[in-house]
Design a protein around this motif. Structure first.
Motif, PDB file in Angstrom:
ATOM      1  N   LEU A 287       0.927  -1.089  -0.132  1.00 18.26           N
ATOM      2  CA  LEU A 287       0.106  -0.214   0.127  1.00 18.26           C
ATOM      3  C   LEU A 287       0.769   1.288   0.088  1.00 18.26           C
ATOM      4  O   LEU A 287       1.929   1.511   0.710  1.00 18.26           O
ATOM      5  N   MET A 288       0.743   1.999  -0.980  1.00 19.47           N
ATOM      6  CA  MET A 288       1.364   3.385  -1.066  1.00 19.47           C
ATOM      7  C   MET A 288       0.438   4.539  -1.241  1.00 19.47           C
ATOM      8  O   MET A 288      -0.543   4.366  -1.943  1.00 19.47           O
ATOM      9  N   GLN A 289       0.757   5.655  -0.889  1.00 22.58           N
ATOM     10  CA  GLN A 289       0.133   6.780  -1.209  1.00 22.58           C
ATOM     11  C   GLN A 289       0.538   7.384  -2.421  1.00 22.58           C
ATOM     12  O   GLN A 289       1.477   6.938  -3.010  1.00 22.58           O
ATOM     13  N   ALA A 290      -0.312   7.953  -3.236  1.00 23.62           N
ATOM     14  CA  ALA A 290       0.064   8.534  -4.586  1.00 23.62           C
ATOM     15  C   ALA A 290       1.187   9.513  -4.560  1.00 23.62           C
ATOM     16  O   ALA A 290       1.380  10.101  -3.399  1.00 23.62           O
ATOM     17  N   GLY A 291       2.050   9.180  -5.567  1.00 22.50           N
ATOM     18  CA  GLY A 291       3.338   9.969  -5.750  1.00 22.50           C
ATOM     19  C   GLY A 291       4.255   9.304  -4.953  1.00 22.50           C
ATOM     20  O   GLY A 291       5.498   9.706  -5.290  1.00 22.50           O
ATOM     21  N   GLY A 292       4.166   8.309  -4.375  1.00 24.58           N
ATOM     22  CA  GLY A 292       5.276   7.405  -4.027  1.00 24.58           C
ATOM     23  C   GLY A 292       5.674   6.444  -4.779  1.00 24.58           C
ATOM     24  O   GLY A 292       5.224   6.250  -6.000  1.00 24.58           O
ATOM     25  N   SER A 293       6.593   5.645  -4.267  1.00 23.88           N
ATOM     26  CA  SER A 293       7.528   4.653  -4.966  1.00 23.88           C
ATOM     27  C   SER A 293       7.367   3.155  -4.508  1.00 23.88           C
ATOM     28  O   SER A 293       7.277   3.065  -3.357  1.00 23.88           O
ATOM     29  N   LEU A 294       7.333   2.332  -5.339  1.00 20.07           N
ATOM     30  CA  LEU A 294       7.519   0.886  -5.237  1.00 20.07           C
ATOM     31  C   LEU A 294       8.437   0.223  -5.967  1.00 20.07           C
ATOM     32  O   LEU A 294       8.336   0.430  -7.204  1.00 20.07           O
ATOM     33  N   ARG A 295       8.958  -0.872  -5.473  1.00 19.35           N
ATOM     34  CA  ARG A 295       9.962  -1.822  -6.349  1.00 19.35           C
ATOM     35  C   ARG A 295       9.545  -2.891  -6.527  1.00 19.35           C
ATOM     36  O   ARG A 295       9.380  -3.604  -5.224  1.00 19.35           O
ATOM     37  N   LEU A 296       9.042  -3.509  -7.607  1.00 24.01           N
ATOM     38  CA  LEU A 296       8.573  -5.288  -7.501  1.00 24.01           C
ATOM     39  C   LEU A 296       9.589  -6.084  -8.033  1.00 24.01           C
ATOM     40  O   LEU A 296      10.805  -5.376  -8.759  1.00 24.01           O
ATOM     41  N   SER A 297       9.755  -7.034  -7.323  1.00 29.98           N
ATOM     42  CA  SER A 297      10.664  -8.105  -7.911  1.00 29.98           C
ATOM     43  C   SER A 297      10.144  -9.312  -8.328  1.00 29.98           C
ATOM     44  O   SER A 297       8.960  -9.652  -7.928  1.00 29.98           O
ATOM     45  N   CYS A 298      10.718 -10.186  -9.092  1.00 31.95           N
ATOM     46  CA  CYS A 298      10.250 -11.320  -9.764  1.00 31.95           C
ATOM     47  C   CYS A 298      11.529 -12.304  -9.762  1.00 31.95           C
ATOM     48  O   CYS A 298      12.557 -12.054 -10.493  1.00 31.95           O
ATOM     49  N   ALA A 299      11.460 -13.263  -8.888  1.00 35.31           N
ATOM     50  CA  ALA A 299      12.355 -14.236  -8.746  1.00 35.31           C
ATOM     51  C   ALA A 299      12.122 -15.453  -9.635  1.00 35.31           C
ATOM     52  O   ALA A 299      11.110 -16.016  -9.460  1.00 35.31           O
ATOM     53  N   ALA A 300      13.304 -15.843 -10.369  1.00 35.27           N
ATOM     54  CA  ALA A 300      13.015 -16.829 -11.569  1.00 35.27           C
ATOM     55  C   ALA A 300      13.762 -18.114 -11.101  1.00 35.27           C
ATOM     56  O   ALA A 300      14.880 -18.068 -10.828  1.00 35.27           O
ATOM     57  N   SER A 301      13.251 -19.289 -10.894  1.00 35.34           N
ATOM     58  CA  SER A 301      13.945 -20.433 -10.893  1.00 35.34           C
ATOM     59  C   SER A 301      14.043 -21.193 -12.248  1.00 35.34           C
ATOM     60  O   SER A 301      13.360 -21.209 -13.264  1.00 35.34           O
ATOM     61  N   GLY A 302      15.161 -21.852 -12.467  1.00 34.71           N
ATOM     62  CA  GLY A 302      15.318 -22.404 -13.801  1.00 34.71           C
ATOM     63  C   GLY A 302      16.561 -21.843 -14.456  1.00 34.71           C
ATOM     64  O   GLY A 302      16.661 -20.648 -14.508  1.00 34.71           O
ATOM     65  N   ARG A 303      17.477 -22.639 -15.521  1.00 33.73           N
ATOM     66  CA  ARG A 303      18.618 -22.353 -15.967  1.00 33.73           C
ATOM     67  C   ARG A 303      18.152 -21.660 -17.163  1.00 33.73           C
ATOM     68  O   ARG A 303      19.015 -21.200 -17.999  1.00 33.73           O
ATOM     69  N   THR A 304      16.737 -21.262 -17.646  1.00 34.90           N
ATOM     70  CA  THR A 304      16.759 -20.652 -18.814  1.00 34.90           C
ATOM     71  C   THR A 304      16.199 -19.405 -18.822  1.00 34.90           C
ATOM     72  O   THR A 304      15.949 -18.687 -19.757  1.00 34.90           O
ATOM     73  N   PHE A 305      16.400 -18.967 -17.579  1.00 35.43           N
ATOM     74  CA  PHE A 305      15.712 -17.251 -17.362  1.00 35.43           C
ATOM     75  C   PHE A 305      16.481 -16.273 -18.474  1.00 35.43           C
ATOM     76  O   PHE A 305      15.956 -15.769 -18.861  1.00 35.43           O
ATOM     77  N   SER A 306      17.898 -16.414 -18.371  1.00 43.04           N
ATOM     78  CA  SER A 306      18.564 -15.720 -19.319  1.00 43.04           C
ATOM     79  C   SER A 306      18.161 -15.734 -20.816  1.00 43.04           C
ATOM     80  O   SER A 306      18.510 -14.904 -21.544  1.00 43.04           O
ATOM     81  N   ASN A 307      17.567 -16.738 -21.029  1.00 46.35           N
ATOM     82  CA  ASN A 307      17.208 -16.777 -22.367  1.00 46.35           C
ATOM     83  C   ASN A 307      15.755 -16.338 -22.804  1.00 46.35           C
ATOM     84  O   ASN A 307      15.213 -16.534 -23.608  1.00 46.35           O
ATOM     85  N   ALA A 308      14.977 -15.997 -21.757  1.00 41.93           N
ATOM     86  CA  ALA A 308      13.453 -15.527 -21.757  1.00 41.93           C
ATOM     87  C   ALA A 308      13.452 -13.983 -21.752  1.00 41.93           C
ATOM     88  O   ALA A 308      14.188 -13.531 -20.885  1.00 41.93           O
ATOM     89  N   ALA A 309      12.580 -13.442 -22.528  1.00 42.10           N
ATOM     90  CA  ALA A 309      12.097 -12.065 -22.212  1.00 42.10           C
ATOM     91  C   ALA A 309      11.403 -12.079 -21.095  1.00 42.10           C
ATOM     92  O   ALA A 309      10.542 -13.099 -20.968  1.00 42.10           O
ATOM     93  N   MET A 310      11.126 -10.980 -20.545  1.00 43.05           N
ATOM     94  CA  MET A 310      10.178 -11.035 -19.394  1.00 43.05           C
ATOM     95  C   MET A 310       9.434  -9.904 -19.375  1.00 43.05           C
ATOM     96  O   MET A 310       9.639  -8.736 -20.031  1.00 43.05           O
ATOM     97  N   GLY A 311       8.193  -9.877 -18.892  1.00 40.63           N
ATOM     98  CA  GLY A 311       7.248  -8.853 -19.144  1.00 40.63           C
ATOM     99  C   GLY A 311       6.580  -8.663 -17.668  1.00 40.63           C
ATOM    100  O   GLY A 311       6.479  -9.533 -16.651  1.00 40.63           O
TER     101      GLY A 311
END
Length: 121
Positions: free
Chosen positions: A10-34
């Motif tokens: 939960l954040m107030q308008a004007g604030g900042s957040l950083r989302l993270s997405c951790a991947a398992s598997g050795r093919t991550f570097s071969n994948a485009a991410m969205g």
């Protein structure tokens, strides 16, 4: 590839957040991410995408200039830095992996479970 998104909150308008997405598997570097998001009662929409190497990024017009997608292939992670948050950014945010950097969700093969972002006015 298994994806685990985190960092929402939960954040107030004007604030900042950083989302993270951790991947398992050795093919991550071969994948485009969205990143996609789905607000309550609305269809899921594209937010940002990054190529395998990280050299190319693409954003939805609604977040351009406020959000930044990045990745660290050594850590098998992709990030979404969200600045100048607005109430209309409220949604569940999903990370996804696929063969191409695309805005089309159906071209992504793997999805994380989603993390809730709520922006209050």
């Amino acid at each position: 590839v298994q994806l685990q998104a985190s960092g929402g909150g939960l954040m107030q308008a004007g604030g900042s957040l950083r989302l993270s997405c951790a991947a398992s598997g050795r093919t991550f570097s071969n994948a485009a991410m969205g990143w996609f998001r789905q607000a309550h009662g609305k269809e899921r929409e594209f937010v940002a995408a990054i190529r395998r190497s990280g050299g190319s990024t693409y954003y939805a017009d609604s977040v351009k200039g406020r959000f930044t997608i990045s990745r660290d292939n050594a850590k098998n992670s992709v990030y979404l830095q969200m600045n100048s948050l607005k109430p209309e950014d409220t949604a569940v945010y999903y990370c996804a992996a696929g063969p191409y950097q695309t805005t089309t969700q159906y071209q992504y093969d793997y999805w994380g479970q989603g993390t809730q972002v709520t922006v209050s006015s």
